[in-house]
Motif scaffolding. Structure first.
Motif, mmCIF file in Angstrom:
data_model
loop_
_atom_site.group_PDB
_atom_site.id
_atom_site.type_symbol
_atom_site.label_atom_id
_atom_site.label_comp_id
_atom_site.label_asym_id
_atom_site.label_seq_id
_atom_site.Cartn_x
_atom_site.Cartn_y
_atom_site.Cartn_z
ATOM 1 N N LYS A 39 0.822 -1.211 0.000
ATOM 2 C CA LYS A 39 0.000 0.000 0.000
ATOM 3 C C LYS A 39 0.855 1.261 0.000
ATOM 4 O O LYS A 39 0.449 2.310 0.491
ATOM 5 N N GLY A 40 2.033 1.156 -0.592
ATOM 6 C CA GLY A 40 2.990 2.251 -0.567
ATOM 7 C C GLY A 40 2.494 3.548 -1.176
ATOM 8 O O GLY A 40 2.986 4.629 -0.847
ATOM 9 N N LYS A 41 1.500 3.465 -2.076
ATOM 10 C CA LYS A 41 0.983 4.681 -2.709
ATOM 11 C C LYS A 41 0.226 5.573 -1.722
ATOM 12 O O LYS A 41 -0.109 6.707 -2.055
ATOM 13 N N MET A 42 -0.042 5.067 -0.529
ATOM 14 C CA MET A 42 -0.731 5.875 0.477
ATOM 15 C C MET A 42 0.185 6.940 1.091
ATOM 16 O O MET A 42 -0.279 7.855 1.760
ATOM 17 N N GLN A 43 1.493 6.818 0.870
ATOM 18 C CA GLN A 43 2.437 7.757 1.464
ATOM 19 C C GLN A 43 2.411 9.093 0.744
ATOM 20 O O GLN A 43 2.270 9.148 -0.479
ATOM 21 N N ILE A 44 2.559 10.185 1.486
ATOM 22 C CA ILE A 44 2.597 11.503 0.869
ATOM 23 C C ILE A 44 3.914 11.693 0.116
ATOM 24 O O ILE A 44 4.904 11.017 0.369
ATOM 25 N N ALA A 45 3.917 12.649 -0.809
ATOM 26 C CA ALA A 45 5.118 12.977 -1.566
ATOM 27 C C ALA A 45 6.128 13.684 -0.665
ATOM 28 O O ALA A 45 5.744 14.415 0.257
ATOM 29 N N PRO A 46 7.425 13.503 -0.916
ATOM 30 C CA PRO A 46 8.424 14.136 -0.043
ATOM 31 C C PRO A 46 8.357 15.653 -0.064
ATOM 32 O O PRO A 46 8.585 16.297 0.967
ATOM 33 N N GLU A 47 8.029 16.248 -1.219
ATOM 34 C CA GLU A 47 7.933 17.700 -1.266
ATOM 35 C C GLU A 47 6.743 18.198 -0.448
ATOM 36 O O GLU A 47 6.768 19.302 0.102
ATOM 37 N N GLN A 48 5.704 17.378 -0.320
ATOM 38 C CA GLN A 48 4.580 17.751 0.545
ATOM 39 C C GLN A 48 4.994 17.688 2.006
ATOM 40 O O GLN A 48 4.647 18.572 2.798
ATOM 41 N N GLY A 49 5.737 16.665 2.383
ATOM 42 C CA GLY A 49 6.229 16.577 3.752
ATOM 43 C C GLY A 49 7.088 17.773 4.112
ATOM 44 O O GLY A 49 6.983 18.332 5.213
#
Length: 220
Positions: A39-49
């Motif tokens: 379910k890795g697509k649930m992670q936010i993008a690094p630029e959003q973090g």
């Protein structure tokens, strides 16, 4: 100059990352491990973090709330930006996912800032209100089950101080929101919430096209 947000090609997105992303090694390792998760697509993008961490710094936030932890990337990004005596209450129901999160929180030396509550988020939020925590949080991030977003929003708005900020993830749903009412219950819930927020006099509003869309709602 442009009167509309520029569409990001893969090449332009990579350039954005190359010239602006300052991702701590521990966050990169967590992102890479999560990418291999089913379910890795649930992670936010690094630029959003990184954007969210900057907001924490700009607000000088000390007390944060997260609804939906997954493997802990967003909570780790926020915790790293909080002062040493800051706190984030992180709500999730999955021990499996959050076991990964706690491992990285400990590796980053911020586990003492994160109070993980393994229970239905609505129950945790209601308990915080009942315990007198309303109006005490600086910032909140909602990234959990979409059909409950409206309820989470109402709870977090009560928990935020005036001037506090709630961040709501996945408000563009891969573009699916830009159309008639959806047959997909999750997309339909986001469509309704987006319209509600547009007309909500209790907040100042901005929807930012970062990741899958991030709404910034500041409590008036």
């Amino acid at each position: 100059m442009s009167r509309a947000t520029l569409a990001l090609t893969p090449e332009l997105h990579q350039y954005l990352l190359d010239v602006s992303l300052r991702e701590p090694a521990v966050l990169q390792l967590l992102r890479e491990e999560t990418a291999g998760h089913p379910k890795g697509k649930m992670q936010i993008a690094p630029e959003q973090g990184q954007f969210m961490a900057l907001l924490v710094k700009l607000m000088q936030a000390r007390k944060a709330l997260e609804v939906g932890v997954f493997t802990g990337y967003s909570s780790l990004a926020i915790a790293l930006a909080l002062p040493d005596d800051g706190q984030i209450i992180a709500c999730d129901i999955s021990e499996e996912f959050t076991t990964i999160a706690t491992r990285y929180w400990q590796a980053a030396g911020v586990a003492h800032k994160i109070d993980l509550r393994l229970a239905p988020a609505a129950d945790t939020l209601a308990h915080l209100i009942a315990s007198g925590e309303h109006g005490t949080f600086d910032i909140a991030f909602i990234d959990a089950d979409k059909e409950m977003y409206d309820s989470y929003y109402e709870y977090t708005l009560r928990l935020l101080r005036p001037g506090g900020l709630v961040l709501i993830d996945n408000v563009l749903r891969g573009g699916a929101v830009a159309g008639p009412p959806s047959d997909n219950s999750e997309t339909a819930a986001i469509q309704r919430l987006n319209v509600k927020l547009h007309h909500d006099p209790r907040i100042r509003l901005s929807l930012v096209p970062i990741g899958d869309g991030l709404t910034l709602a500041q409590k008036i």
